[in-house]
Design an enzyme around this catalytic site. Structure first.
Site, PDB file in Angstrom:
ATOM      1  N   PRO A   2       0.838  -1.217   0.000  1.00 36.82           N
ATOM      2  CA  PRO A   2       0.000   0.000   0.000  1.00 36.82           C
ATOM      3  C   PRO A   2       0.866   1.258   0.000  1.00 36.82           C
ATOM      4  O   PRO A   2       1.828   1.347   0.741  1.00 36.82           O
ATOM      5  CB  PRO A   2      -0.792  -0.101   1.307  1.00 36.82           C
ATOM      6  CG  PRO A   2      -0.585  -1.470   1.820  1.00 36.82           C
ATOM      7  CD  PRO A   2       0.688  -1.983   1.232  1.00 36.82           C
ATOM      8  N   GLU A   3       0.550   2.184  -0.864  1.00 37.65           N
ATOM      9  CA  GLU A   3       1.213   3.488  -0.867  1.00 37.65           C
ATOM     10  C   GLU A   3       0.202   4.514  -0.364  1.00 37.65           C
ATOM     11  O   GLU A   3      -0.911   4.167   0.006  1.00 37.65           O
ATOM     12  CB  GLU A   3       1.719   3.817  -2.282  1.00 37.65           C
ATOM     13  CG  GLU A   3       2.790   2.823  -2.744  1.00 37.65           C
ATOM     14  CD  GLU A   3       3.515   3.265  -4.014  1.00 37.65           C
ATOM     15  OE1 GLU A   3       3.528   4.474  -4.309  1.00 37.65           O
ATOM     16  OE2 GLU A   3       4.067   2.395  -4.708  1.00 37.65           O
TER      17      GLU A   3
END
Ligand code: ZN
Length: 281
Positions: A2-3
């Site tokens: 996840p960014e």
């Protein structure tokens, strides 16, 4: 992994129904995450508290409680937060379950267990948050993310601009996927040395960063209801990447084959025509 956009999409999804809910029961799984689960602090400060707000700093979610404590969650590589009916059995890799007062659970699932869960007690929360925030780079949507900041921080650095964008002490929350996309949008070669970037180029990087992240958040936002279900497919998989993972394929803008190299150990994609290599490291 996840960014920033995926964490923000999670936050926006949870915001729709979590604030105002009281935590009735907490169940911890038996395994440790990157750090051990803070069982005693969860029982002391989060149990019986009401969630009043959810904020994001870098890739951390901050659940603020009515007693002043903060539950801090980092999703690591494979962490997911979902709102799931309490009656539904726990899934493999569910490590934390907050049972709420509306027969729903907030569940944290993480197969690789690189995520982390922390609690800041009410009396120390403010001090701990200040120290925590000081260690992190600027938020890409904040006013502090400007040409002057980037010029000053980058002045003496000869590293590739892509590595600079991914340095969490400089800018919060930009990982490999979006660093590639941001530099394509700005028309800047990923190997350009940071100290050669002009003010005009920093402006293009700032503009491209916000545009790429906003687009990614919107793409995820359109599938929030799926995202939060136990079967959810995170919206970001639907993103239409311009360069990421497209080596050898035609540039969507100019048809030149997309190039690939390794920078700082990470796969780096660029269009040799749209991102001309001037001086590179
Ligand atoms: Zn191109």
């Amino acid at each position: 992994m996840p960014e920033l956009p995926e964490v923000e999409v999670t936050r926006l999804g949870l915001l729709q129904s979590l604030p105002g809910r009281r935590v009735k029961k907490i169940v911890c799984g038996g395994k440790r995450l990157r750090t051990p689960l803070p069982r005693a602090l969860l029982a002391l400060h989060i149990l019986a508290g009401r969630i009043v707000a959810i904020d994001r700093r870098a890739k951390y979610l901050l659940f603020r409680m009515d007693n002043g404590s903060v539950l801090l969650i980092h999703l690591g590589m494979t962490g997911k937060l979902g709102l799931i009916p309490s009656a539904e059995p726990c899934a493999v890799h569910d490590h934390l379950r907050l049972q709420l007062d509306n027969n729903m659970d907030l569940r944290y699932n993480d197969s690789r267990r690189f995520g982390s869960i922390m609690v800041w007690p009410p009396t120390e929360a403010r001090q701990m948050e200040n120290a925590f925030s000081a260690r992190l780079g600027v938020e890409p949507f904040s006013r502090r993310f400007n040409t002057r900041y980037l010029r000053e921080r980058g002045r003496s650095k000869k590293q590739a601009v892509k590595n600079f964008l991914m340095d969490a002490r400089m800018i919060a929350g930009i990982g490999n996927i979006y660093a590639n996309e941001i530099l394509f949008g700005a028309g800047i070669h990923p190997l350009s040395p940071v100290n050669t970037i002009s003010d005009g180029e920093w402006k293009r990087i700032i503009h491209s960063t916000r545009r790429v992240l906003t687009r990614a958040i919107r793409a995820g936002g359109s599938t929030i209801s799926d995202f939060l279900g136990s079967s959810g497919n995170p919206g970001y998989f639907q993103l239409h990447f311009m360069v990421y993972d497209r080596a050898g394929k035609q540039c969507r803008r100019c048809s030149t084959p997309i190039g690939k190299c390794i920078v700082g150990g990470r796969a780096t994609y660029f269009c040799p025509t749209c991102q001309p290599a001037g001086q590179t490291i």
